[in-house]
Design an enzyme around this catalytic site. Structure first.
Site, PDB file in Angstrom:
ATOM      1  CB  ILE A  97      -0.740  -0.122   1.408  1.00 12.45           C
ATOM      2  CG1 ILE A  97      -1.946   1.230   1.108  1.00 12.45           C
ATOM      3  CG2 ILE A  97      -0.216  -0.029   2.563  1.00 12.45           C
ATOM      4  CD1 ILE A  97      -3.014   1.390   2.336  1.00 12.45           C
ATOM      5  CB  SER A  98       1.155   4.123  -2.255  1.00 13.18           C
ATOM      6  OG  SER A  98       1.345   3.320  -3.538  1.00 13.18           O
ATOM      7  CE  LYS A  99       7.574   6.441   1.605  1.00 11.71           C
ATOM      8  NZ  LYS A  99       8.706   7.476   1.511  1.00 11.71           N
TER       9      LYS A  99
END
Length: 257
Positions: A97-99
């Site tokens: 999951i991206s920042k």
């Protein structure tokens, strides 16, 4: 008469190969169960949004969306204490999951599409997301776009996103199991296309499915082997391309697995 659009969720199973049919998912499809008290998660999410604003995210639509969507519902229980830190987290099958800062930055760029230049504050129209992952970015997009089509090539993540998003009951989000490199022509044209994986170049199919006045935001490989964020606007005269900051995303791949 306008063609009827698919409801939630959509499964593009006819494109799956015979080898993938009936395969047991390596990622559990059941929704993740978290026990964080609502008040506590609200407080840490508010601090996350304050940090995003301090880092330069200025679009009120993005900040509202980030403050609304509960990121802890999209990460594994063992990582819940890190859910609102500005870090990427594993979600299985080698994906992350991206920042929050990257999600906010890319969506803010998407909202800068030429079609919205004369209508600041409005929602985008229909958006195509390449790489659903755990479903977090699709949920955030649902607060800034009229309709979201999100396509995932990994069956296990597609199932996890379905389970995660069921809690939110987002009628405008349509999940697709399919090859993101070919986009989704039935939903075109799109006001925006956003990608969570980077290839050598932006596929021609994405360019063809973008509406005039629309924008693509995607990581793309550079000549040195790294990745940079690329913004492509489609105008009546053609395409305008800008290369922005360095980023790091998983590689863009074709096919269904």
């Amino acid at each position: 008469m306008a063609s009827q659009r698919p409801g939630f969720p959509v499964r593009l199973t006819p494109t799956a190969s015979a080898a993938t049919r009936g395969r047991t998912s390596a990622v559990p499809a059941k929704p993740l169960v978290h026990h964080t008290p609502s008040m506590a998660s609200d407080a840490v999410r508010a601090r996350m949004v304050q940090r995003l604003a301090a880092q330069g995210i200025a679009d009120a639509r993005v900040l509202r969306a980030m403050s609304t969507v509960e990121r802890h519902r999209f990460v594994d229980s063992a990582l819940i204490n890190q859910a609102y830190e500005d870090t990427s987290l594993p979600i299985g099958l080698g994906q992350t999951i991206s920042k929050p800062s990257v999600v906010a930055r890319m969506i803010e760029l998407l909202l800068g599409a030429p079609a919205l230049a004369s209508k600041p504050g409005d929602r985008l129209g229909r958006v195509l997301e390449i790489g659903t992952g755990c479903g977090y970015q699709a949920a955030v997009l649902s607060h800034v776009a009229a309709e979201v089509y999100s396509i995932e090539r990994l069956r296990g993540l597609h199932e996890r996103a379905r389970a995660n998003l069921r809690h939110f009951r987002l009628a405008t989000v349509h999940l697709l199991l399919g090859d993101g490199m070919v986009g989704y022509a039935k939903g075109a044209p799109y006001a925006g296309i956003i990608a969570a994986a980077g290839g050598d170049a932006v596929p021609e199919t994405w360019l063809a499915q973008l509406a005039v006045g629309g924008r693509i935001v995607a990581p793309t490989q550079t000549a040195t082997g790294g990745q940079s964020l690329v913004v492509i606007d489609k105008t009546a005269r053609g395409f305008e391309r800008r290369v922005l900051e360095a980023v790091h995303f998983v590689p863009l791949k074709s096919g269904i697995a």
